[in-house]
Scaffold this motif. Structure first.
Motif, mmCIF file in Angstrom:
data_model
loop_
_atom_site.group_PDB
_atom_site.id
_atom_site.type_symbol
_atom_site.label_atom_id
_atom_site.label_comp_id
_atom_site.label_asym_id
_atom_site.label_seq_id
_atom_site.Cartn_x
_atom_site.Cartn_y
_atom_site.Cartn_z
ATOM 1 N N ALA A 25 37.346 33.533 47.750
ATOM 2 C CA ALA A 25 36.585 33.679 46.505
ATOM 3 C C ALA A 25 36.917 34.990 45.807
ATOM 4 O O ALA A 25 37.060 35.033 44.580
ATOM 5 C CB ALA A 25 35.090 33.607 46.802
ATOM 6 N N ARG A 26 37.049 36.059 46.585
ATOM 7 C CA ARG A 26 37.390 37.356 45.993
ATOM 8 C C ARG A 26 38.799 37.334 45.407
ATOM 9 O O ARG A 26 39.039 37.892 44.336
ATOM 10 C CB ARG A 26 37.252 38.448 47.048
ATOM 11 N N ARG A 27 39.720 36.672 46.119
ATOM 12 C CA ARG A 27 41.095 36.589 45.627
ATOM 13 C C ARG A 27 41.157 35.769 44.336
ATOM 14 O O ARG A 27 41.858 36.134 43.394
ATOM 15 C CB ARG A 27 41.970 35.938 46.703
ATOM 16 N N ARG A 28 40.403 34.671 44.301
ATOM 17 C CA ARG A 28 40.385 33.838 43.089
ATOM 18 C C ARG A 28 39.794 34.607 41.908
ATOM 19 O O ARG A 28 40.263 34.470 40.770
ATOM 20 C CB ARG A 28 39.572 32.571 43.340
ATOM 21 N N ALA A 29 38.771 35.407 42.171
ATOM 22 C CA ALA A 29 38.159 36.187 41.103
ATOM 23 C C ALA A 29 39.144 37.208 40.538
ATOM 24 O O ALA A 29 39.248 37.385 39.325
ATOM 25 C CB ALA A 29 36.897 36.882 41.603
ATOM 26 N N VAL A 30 39.884 37.866 41.430
ATOM 27 C CA VAL A 30 40.888 38.836 40.990
ATOM 28 C C VAL A 30 41.992 38.136 40.209
ATOM 29 O O VAL A 30 42.395 38.587 39.126
ATOM 30 C CB VAL A 30 41.479 39.603 42.189
ATOM 31 N N ASP A 31 42.479 37.020 40.738
ATOM 32 C CA ASP A 31 43.546 36.285 40.050
ATOM 33 C C ASP A 31 43.094 35.847 38.655
ATOM 34 O O ASP A 31 43.860 35.918 37.690
ATOM 35 C CB ASP A 31 43.970 35.073 40.876
ATOM 36 N N GLY A 32 41.850 35.387 38.572
ATOM 37 C CA GLY A 32 41.323 34.963 37.279
ATOM 38 C C GLY A 32 41.220 36.122 36.308
ATOM 39 O O GLY A 32 41.504 35.967 35.107
ATOM 40 N N LEU A 33 40.820 37.274 36.810
ATOM 41 C CA LEU A 33 40.703 38.452 35.963
ATOM 42 C C LEU A 33 42.081 38.922 35.485
ATOM 43 O O LEU A 33 42.257 39.280 34.313
ATOM 44 C CB LEU A 33 40.003 39.572 36.737
ATOM 45 N N VAL A 34 43.059 38.881 36.384
ATOM 46 C CA VAL A 34 44.426 39.281 36.010
ATOM 47 C C VAL A 34 44.976 38.367 34.914
ATOM 48 O O VAL A 34 45.513 38.825 33.902
ATOM 49 C CB VAL A 34 45.347 39.273 37.239
ATOM 50 N N THR A 35 44.830 37.051 35.118
ATOM 51 C CA THR A 35 45.398 36.098 34.155
ATOM 52 C C THR A 35 44.621 36.077 32.836
ATOM 53 O O THR A 35 45.162 35.655 31.809
ATOM 54 C CB THR A 35 45.455 34.680 34.738
ATOM 55 N N SER A 36 43.376 36.550 32.848
ATOM 56 C CA SER A 36 42.574 36.570 31.613
ATOM 57 C C SER A 36 43.121 37.561 30.588
ATOM 58 O O SER A 36 42.843 37.434 29.390
ATOM 59 C CB SER A 36 41.120 36.932 31.930
ATOM 60 N N GLY A 37 43.864 38.565 31.065
ATOM 61 C CA GLY A 37 44.388 39.585 30.168
ATOM 62 C C GLY A 37 43.355 40.605 29.716
ATOM 63 O O GLY A 37 43.609 41.382 28.793
ATOM 64 N N LEU A 38 42.195 40.630 30.379
ATOM 65 C CA LEU A 38 41.132 41.555 29.971
ATOM 66 C C LEU A 38 41.598 43.006 30.039
ATOM 67 O O LEU A 38 41.298 43.803 29.141
ATOM 68 C CB LEU A 38 39.891 41.354 30.851
#
Length: 217
Positions: A25-38
């Motif tokens: 879950a933590r890895r998915r959250a990080v991956d999602g944040l990275v790909t979001s471009g925030l």
């Protein structure tokens, strides 16, 4: 040992003791944040730093406008004292704090956590600088660093004993991306290091040449 080496050691320990579902879950959250471009849309070097006023855990006010009138400001955002990576990072900043001040800059750190937790962060880590309280992540949001934890991450963190709503005194379950800035007396950002992946941080020593350049000009 470099800061990143220390963070990597924390990560290895974290992976060894965390349940697989929490790690995922933590890895998915990080991956999602990275790909979001925030991180790329957040305040960067060359931008104007948002002006702000916050208080530390004792209620003492800090004004960024007043601070930059006295010289450059090194500003670091962190997630909270519950985060072992932030603890390592804050201790590294403390080790660099003498040189930061010697180069004419002031230094503050910011988190969304409650005043009591901010004071406890200072006490536990022997910090010689203020830990400012950012209720609801208002200032983090102005810098483009605030994001909402996905439901999967919220569930595993609650299961692990981390109630972020209680820690922050705010039910939004939002987090601040770790970031480090140097703000010049003009209000311009001279240096920015933003971590979509909270396990990776730039070394505090990276601000030294930036501050030396500002001092020379």
């Amino acid at each position: 040992m470099s800061l990143q080496d220390k963070l990597d050691a924390v990560r290895a320990e974290d992976l060894a003791k965390s349940p697989p579902n929490a790690t995922l879950a933590r890895r998915r959250a990080v991956d999602g944040l990275v790909t979001s471009g925030l991180a790329e849309r957040a305040v960067q070097a060359g931008d104007e730093a948002p002006a702000f006023r916050l208080r530390d855990g004792n209620g003492k006010a800090f004004s960024s406008r007043d601070a930059i009138c006295r010289g450059p400001v090194v500003l670091a955002f962190y997630r909270g004292r519950w985060c072992p990576y932030c603890t390592v990072d804050l201790r590294a900043i403390q080790l660099a704090s003498h040189d930061i001040r010697r180069l004419g800059a002031s230094l503050v750190v910011v988190s969304q956590q409650t005043p009591d937790n901010s004071l406890e962060t200072q006490r536990r880590n022997g910090l010689s600088f203020e830990s400012l309280v950012d209720p609801g992540g208002r200032v983090a949001n102005a810098f483009g660093l605030r994001w909402k934890a996905p439901d999967e991450l919220r569930a595993v963190e609650l299961e692990s004993g981390l109630d972020l709503a209680a820690f922050n005194g705010d039910a939004s379950w939002t987090l601040t991306m770790p970031a480090r800035y140097v703000v010049a007396p003009t209000g311009a950002v001279e240096y920015a290091d933003i971590s979509s992946d909270y396990t990776k941080r730039g070394d505090p020593s990276e601000v030294f040449p930036v501050l030396a350049h500002l001092a020379a000009h």
